[in-house]
Design a protein around this motif. Structure first.
Motif: not given
Length: 299
Positions: A90-93, A123-131, A192-195, A210-215
């Motif tokens: 929630r803080l990251v959000f 951040l750990d991966d799960e919280v980064r995915a929330l961002a 999965g969060a960006l798809a 194009d913007t998210i392809a590298r991720f």
């Protein structure tokens, strides 16, 4: 009354501050000096009591006025493993949404971009995915925003920007200038969060890919819903793929996110997406990516 509450000691004092700090924006507007002394100063201490106060802060999203004061400390606490994962999410959000608004409004962010980037990197991966998911949520909710009920007749209100405009003005620069670019941070959770960001960005679908392809890396994509191409009530959205550039972008998105290994998850409606690609860009049927995905869809 508030001074009597604050004057309590021990656990009672902590409970009182916990309750009051949940309404931090109100107290900052009403009496900034008192709030700084009795709410923010204890929040910034590095002790057990301050951790409890950060949990109270996390109970609601915070915006520019609050983050100008505690944003730097919030970014630090977002990576503090002494706080639970949900609190850190929630803080990251709050921080990610503030950064996106700053790009949209063309102003300096409450928390410097370099500090936000370092937070995201740590951040750990799960919280980064929330961002990462917050970017899609930002574009979707602001593009759908309607005037509030009860708004006085004739009162001016902000006209909602299109999803494509929001992507170009906020999401794209955030991903380019703030999001960590290291390939090591491209994980299935973030992918999965960006798809579904391209589909949410609608007219900017191809630009978003194009913007998210590298991720993007393969993740467990069971349905085109994971790419935003079906709604939750099973309504198809593949019609937004209506020209050759979007068809090429969709093929690229699928090629990057559907795995090549034996046993990789294949979306059950992948054929629908390939048919739409073929309809708008027939030349792509001979592309290696199209042939590979067609073979996977028949498994």
């Amino acid at each position: 009354m508030r001074d009597a509450v604050i004057a309590s000691t021990g656990r009672s004092s902590l409970i009182a501050r916990h309750r009051l700090i949940e309404e931090l924006p109100y107290f900052l507007r009403a009496d900034p000096d008192w709030t700084q002394q009795h709410l923010i100063a204890p929040l910034l201490n590095d002790d057990g009591a301050s951790l409890a106060l950060w949990r109270a802060i996390a109970r609601q999203a915070h915006f520019t006025d609050v983050l100008k004061i505690i944003g730097g400390a919030m970014a630090e606490r977002a990576t503090d493993r002494r706080l639970g994962r949900e609190t850190r999410r929630r803080l990251v959000f709050s921080i990610a949404i503030e950064s996106l608004h700053a790009f949209r409004e063309g102003r300096d962010p409450a928390v410097p971009n370099s500090r936000v980037q370092q937070m995201l990197r740590t951040l750990d991966d799960e919280v980064r995915a929330l961002a990462a998911n917050a970017i899609q949520q930002f574009v979707r909710e602001l593009s759908e925003k309607a005037p509030e009920d009860g708004q006085p007749e004739g009162e001016e209100h902000e006209i909602p920007a299109s999803a494509a405009a929001l992507f170009r003005s906020a999401a794209a620069p955030f991903l380019r200038d703030v999001w960590p670019q290291e390939r090591s941070l491209a994980t299935p959770s973030v992918s999965g969060a960006l798809a579904d960001l391209p589909a949410t960005s609608r007219g900017a679908f191809a630009e978003a890919v194009d913007t998210i392809a590298r991720f993007l890396v393969p993740f467990e994509c069971w349905s085109m819903m994971d790419c935003g191409l079906y709604s939750e009530n099973e309504e198809k959205r593949l019609a937004l793929i209506d020209d050759e550039p979007k068809g090429k972008a969709l093929l690229r998105l699928l090629d990057l996110t559907v795995g090549t290994s034996e046993g990789a998850v294949v979306p059950h409606d992948l054929t629908d997406a390939l048919d739409q690609t073929k309809e708008v860009a027939p030349v792509l049927v001979d592309a290696p990516a199209f042939r590979r995905l067609s073979t996977s869809a028949r498994r």
